[in-house]
Design an enzyme around this catalytic site. Structure first.
Site, PDB file in Angstrom:
ATOM      1  N   VAL A  18       0.857  -1.184   0.000  1.00 26.38           N
ATOM      2  CA  VAL A  18       0.000   0.000   0.000  1.00 26.38           C
ATOM      3  C   VAL A  18       0.892   1.233   0.000  1.00 26.38           C
ATOM      4  O   VAL A  18       1.812   1.345   0.823  1.00 26.38           O
ATOM      5  CB  VAL A  18      -0.934   0.026   1.226  1.00 26.38           C
ATOM      6  CG1 VAL A  18      -1.799   1.291   1.207  1.00 26.38           C
ATOM      7  CG2 VAL A  18      -1.805  -1.218   1.269  1.00 26.38           C
ATOM      8  N   GLY A  19       0.650   2.149  -0.932  1.00 22.73           N
ATOM      9  CA  GLY A  19       1.399   3.389  -0.995  1.00 22.73           C
ATOM     10  C   GLY A  19       0.488   4.584  -0.838  1.00 22.73           C
ATOM     11  O   GLY A  19      -0.712   4.445  -0.580  1.00 22.73           O
ATOM     12  N   ALA A  22      -1.542   4.486  -4.341  1.00 26.28           N
ATOM     13  CA  ALA A  22      -2.026   3.256  -4.976  1.00 26.28           C
ATOM     14  C   ALA A  22      -1.886   2.063  -4.051  1.00 26.28           C
ATOM     15  O   ALA A  22      -1.112   2.075  -3.091  1.00 26.28           O
ATOM     16  CB  ALA A  22      -1.265   3.002  -6.276  1.00 26.28           C
ATOM     17  N   THR A  23      -2.644   1.024  -4.370  1.00 22.33           N
ATOM     18  CA  THR A  23      -2.570  -0.271  -3.702  1.00 22.33           C
ATOM     19  C   THR A  23      -2.174  -1.314  -4.742  1.00 22.33           C
ATOM     20  O   THR A  23      -2.630  -1.260  -5.882  1.00 22.33           O
ATOM     21  CB  THR A  23      -3.935  -0.641  -3.095  1.00 22.33           C
ATOM     22  OG1 THR A  23      -4.333   0.379  -2.182  1.00 22.33           O
ATOM     23  CG2 THR A  23      -3.864  -1.967  -2.359  1.00 22.33           C
ATOM     24  N   VAL A  24      -1.319  -2.242  -4.350  1.00 22.36           N
ATOM     25  CA  VAL A  24      -0.835  -3.258  -5.289  1.00 22.36           C
ATOM     26  C   VAL A  24      -1.266  -4.641  -4.807  1.00 22.36           C
ATOM     27  O   VAL A  24      -1.014  -5.023  -3.651  1.00 22.36           O
ATOM     28  CB  VAL A  24       0.697  -3.200  -5.438  1.00 22.36           C
ATOM     29  CG1 VAL A  24       1.158  -4.202  -6.492  1.00 22.36           C
ATOM     30  CG2 VAL A  24       1.159  -1.796  -5.822  1.00 22.36           C
ATOM     31  N   LYS A  39      -1.681  -2.741  -9.927  1.00 26.98           N
ATOM     32  CA  LYS A  39      -1.577  -1.475  -9.196  1.00 26.98           C
ATOM     33  C   LYS A  39      -2.856  -0.677  -9.421  1.00 26.98           C
ATOM     34  O   LYS A  39      -3.205  -0.351 -10.556  1.00 26.98           O
ATOM     35  CB  LYS A  39      -0.357  -0.702  -9.683  1.00 26.98           C
ATOM     36  CG  LYS A  39      -0.049   0.564  -8.903  1.00 26.98           C
ATOM     37  CD  LYS A  39       1.281   1.146  -9.373  1.00 26.98           C
ATOM     38  CE  LYS A  39       1.679   2.353  -8.567  1.00 26.98           C
ATOM     39  NZ  LYS A  39       3.013   2.872  -8.996  1.00 26.98           N
ATOM     40  N   ASP A 133      12.375   9.597  -7.610  1.00 25.54           N
ATOM     41  CA  ASP A 133      11.988   8.958  -6.349  1.00 25.54           C
ATOM     42  C   ASP A 133      12.680   7.611  -6.199  1.00 25.54           C
ATOM     43  O   ASP A 133      12.036   6.565  -6.058  1.00 25.54           O
ATOM     44  CB  ASP A 133      10.468   8.793  -6.291  1.00 25.54           C
ATOM     45  CG  ASP A 133       9.974   8.477  -4.881  1.00 25.54           C
ATOM     46  OD1 ASP A 133      10.684   8.817  -3.913  1.00 25.54           O
ATOM     47  OD2 ASP A 133       8.880   7.896  -4.743  1.00 25.54           O
TER      48      ASP A 133
END
Length: 466
Positions: A18-19, A22-24, A39, A133
């Site tokens: 989880v970012g 987004a969620t993967v 994603k 990043d």
């Protein structure tokens, strides 16, 4: 968080991560019996058109570049609620963040991994893209395949903040991860270029190779005037400290120009113990070398005939002139006039160049063809030396031979030969100053497979400036 049963045609197995945006999920393609990473844009950002477009930009960028050092995108789709998703290759080896959390990585392995990451970022830089990043969480590992189960590929992921260099300045929001973000990325109006990624790579190198990564801070009160105090782990060549120090310089002008230059500096610094990419046999972090990119040019006419000869080391029977440049053509070769893309004179016009090959119009796109690019630049001669220019044009995925100098037709040439495992097996970079002309002459050569040893020097001797 409740896992969906399916996303598009894929059965969902479990949550991968989880970012912020987004969620993967790990998905399974039941038809092909293959796993993928899916994603999905986070629900709280689904109505922000700017974030949504950035999410899709990442998928488009990965699809356009399509390189084995970058995570691969298979397709994109949309959930019933309108949120977009991207179907990516599954990195079954996890992330570098996971491995660092599990324990210290051996120094020699860490140095190889850093070299692999530099090579992946160099792919972006060659395509005019800055990542912005670079963190351990964005470095992934994927099994190389059933033919070599012990080998892995190191992949660069999460290009959600990536920008084309032409559009990487004038941002309206802070972008990057603290601890890995270059100082200029904290300024919304600053120019962000490849040197921001060099800084991120340097911080990544400190995390991998320093004895005290947290303690690697500026040695004085003014970070703009003091280098980092980097103490390396046991087993890391001492010269690596200076490389990481330059990569993480506070002012971007003091850093390496791009990821390829940083990689080559690591190779030189690590030479007493190992070459970052020199591997053999089955190794868990075995390098995957690819052919380097041929110089970019724009044809502007003057196209000659294109006979199908293969080229050789024998003296040519003809010459070709394009503007101030005249070259002696190897047997079976022809030439076409061009301009040197990205190089501009004081008048703002592109500087002159030409391409010669058995089939010059196909040379840049066909790795099977030998050939050469010849460019002339007064602007480059005004800012750097031939050796300095070649140091800017390294091939991150290839191994360089030692620099040599040769005098041909009154010109002192600096020459570097690169050995590549894929694509063009040999690429030769040469630069010199023509007597009586305030301009640098640059020649990039892909010799014929069966060329005589003197082929390169013979070709250089035939380059003239009128």
């Amino acid at each position: 968080m409740t896992a969906p049963l399916r996303i598009g045609p894929y059965a969902i197995e479990r949550l991968l991560g989880v970012g912020s945006f987004a969620t993967v999920w790990l998905g399974h393609d039941e038809t092909l019996d293959a796993y993928v990473a899916i994603k999905v844009l986070a629900e709280n950002w689904s109505h922000d058109l700017r974030v949504r477009e950035r999410f899709l930009d990442e998928a488009r960028l990965l699809r356009r570049l399509e390189h084995e050092r970058l995570i691969r995108v298979h397709t994109v789709g949309e959930l019933p609620d309108g949120r977009p998703y991207a179907v990516l290759a599954w990195a079954d080896g996890g992330s570098l963040r996971d491995r660092l959390a599990a324990g210290e990585i051996p120094a020699s392995t860490a140095l190889r991994v850093l070299g692999e990451v530099c090579a992946g970022v160099a792919v972006l830089h060659r395509h005019g893209v800055v990542h912005r990043d670079l963190t351990p969480g964005n470095v992934l590992f994927r099994s190389a395949g059933p033919d070599d189960p012990d080998a892995e590929r190191v992949l660069i992921a999460d290009l959600g903040l990536a920008k084309a260099l032409a559009a990487a300045s004038g941002l309206t929001a802070r972008a990057g991860t603290p601890g890995y973000m270059a100082p200029e990325q904290d300024d919304p109006g600053a120019v962000v270029d490849t040197r921001a990624d060099v800084y991120g790579l340097g911080r990544l190198g400190i995390r991998l190779l320093a004895a005290d990564p947290v303690g690697a801070v500026p040695a004085g009160p003014d970070p703009g005037r003091h280098a980092l105090d980097i103490r390396l782990r046991e087993g890391v060549p001492p010269a690596v400290a200076a490389v990481l120090g330059r990569a993480t310089a506070y002012h971007r002008a003091d850093r390496y120009p791009d990821a390829s230059a940083l990689h080559d500096a690591l190779v030189r610094a690590g030479a007493p113990a190992q070459r970052v990419f020199a591997t053999s046999g089955r190794r868990r972090y075995r390098s995957r070398l690819v052919g380097a990119v041929v110089a970019t040019v724009v044809a502007v006419g003057g196209v000659g005939a294109e006979p199908g000869g293969a080229g050789s080391g024998r003296p040519a029977v003809d010459t070709y002139t394009s503007g101030p440049l005249t070259v002696v053509l190897p047997e079976g070769w022809s030439a076409t006039g061009a301009t040197w893309a990205g190089q501009y004179g004081a008048d703002g016009e592109p500087e002159p160049a030409l391409i010669m090959s058995p089939r010059p119009r196909r040379w840049a796109a066909d790795p099977r063809l030998p050939g050469a690019f010849v460019g002339l630049s007064a602007a480059t001669a005004a800012r750097t030396t031939p050796a300095g220019f070649l140091a800017e044009r390294t091939h991150g995925d290839c191994l360089p031979a030692p620099v040599r100098n040769t005098r041909r037709a009154g010109v002192e040439w600096t020459v570097v030969t690169y050995r590549c495992d894929r694509g063009r097996p040999w690429i030769v970079e040469a630069a010199g100053l023509q007597p009586g002309h305030a301009a640098l002459v640059y020649v990039q050569i892909v010799p014929p497979e069966q060329a005589a040893a003197e082929f390169v020097d013979t070709l250089l001797a035939g380059v003239r400036v009128g």
